[in-house]
Motif scaffolding. Structure first.
Motif, short mmCIF file in Angstrom:
data_model
loop_
_atom_site.label_atom_id
_atom_site.label_comp_id
_atom_site.label_asym_id
_atom_site.label_seq_id
_atom_site.Cartn_x
_atom_site.Cartn_y
_atom_site.Cartn_z
N UNK A 1 0.86 -1.18 0.00
CA UNK A 1 0.00 0.00 0.00
C UNK A 1 0.90 1.23 0.00
N UNK A 2 0.67 2.13 -0.92
CA UNK A 2 1.48 3.34 -1.06
C UNK A 2 0.91 4.44 -0.18
N UNK A 3 1.70 4.83 0.82
CA UNK A 3 1.34 5.92 1.71
C UNK A 3 2.46 6.93 1.71
N UNK A 4 2.11 8.19 1.87
CA UNK A 4 3.11 9.25 1.93
C UNK A 4 2.98 9.98 3.26
N UNK A 63 -0.60 11.46 7.09
CA UNK A 63 -0.43 10.27 6.28
C UNK A 63 -1.43 10.36 5.14
N UNK A 64 -0.91 10.33 3.92
CA UNK A 64 -1.74 10.51 2.73
C UNK A 64 -1.72 9.26 1.87
N UNK A 65 -2.87 8.95 1.31
CA UNK A 65 -3.00 7.89 0.31
C UNK A 65 -3.71 8.52 -0.87
N UNK A 99 -6.56 -1.98 6.61
CA UNK A 99 -5.13 -2.29 6.61
C UNK A 99 -4.23 -1.08 6.61
N UNK A 100 -4.80 0.10 6.59
CA UNK A 100 -4.00 1.33 6.54
C UNK A 100 -3.17 1.48 7.80
N UNK A 101 -3.73 1.15 8.96
CA UNK A 101 -3.01 1.30 10.22
C UNK A 101 -1.70 0.53 10.22
N UNK A 102 -1.73 -0.71 9.77
CA UNK A 102 -0.50 -1.51 9.72
C UNK A 102 0.54 -0.87 8.81
N UNK A 103 0.14 -0.55 7.59
CA UNK A 103 1.12 0.02 6.65
C UNK A 103 1.63 1.38 7.13
#
Length: 170
Positions: A1-4, A63-65, A99-103
């Motif tokens: 998952x790509x997060x910035x 945190x941005x997606x 799943x965002x929290x994990x990544x």
């Protein structure tokens, strides 16, 4: 998952402030009541500049997606002598369970360990906040104990788990 990870832009303040009224957030976090103006001052006090790591403040990122704000994450209680810091994070309520929290935590831990000399990260999590406990455990944090009735949340005493991640664990 790509997060910035990016500086928390002022345009995000209102949305992040609204997260404080989320039922799950209220149930599991010892939030100090504040007005929106007080919240703005708090948010403006955070840095993302690693040169300020040991300046005595806290560091916090948006945190941005795909350019959408999905969470915030940071470190505080940064101890230069012990080379430790406390990690804290929040996933936007509408993005929980994806799943965002994990990544978010995994990628942030990697960033912190790559960019600093910290040797240990610590997470304090309300005992009944099972989703957050699962996130840090999946990242590699170890449950180091239970602090009985340590949090005061909504005027109730709440047990708190303490998790630790050594640089060598990651």
């Amino acid at each position: 998952m790509k997060l910035n990870f990016s500086c928390i832009d002022k345009s995000f303040f209102k949305e992040i402030f609204m997260w404080r009224s989320d039922e799950f957030t209220i149930a599991h976090n010892p939030l100090t009541p504040c007005t929106y103006d007080e919240f703005i001052k708090i948010m403006e006090g955070f840095t993302t500049d690693f040169n300020d790591l040991y300046s005595g403040g806290a560091m916090k990122w948006a945190v941005l997606r795909e350019d959408r704000l999905v969470g915030i994450i940071g470190i505080s209680q940064i101890n230069q002598m012990m080379k430790t810091a406390e990690i804290g994070y929040q996933v936007c309520p509408k993005y929980r369970g994806q799943g965002i929290g994990f990544y978010m935590v995994h990628n942030f831990v990697k960033l912190i360990l790559d960019r600093t000399d910290l040797r240990k990260l610590i997470a304090f999590i309300a005992d009944k906040n099972i989703p957050s406990c699962k996130i840090v455990e999946k990242v590699g944090f170890h449950n180091e104990g239970l602090l009985r009735k340590h949090f005061l949340i909504n005027e109730g005493e709440v047990d708190e788990r303490i998790y630790g991640l050594l640089r060598s664990d990651f």
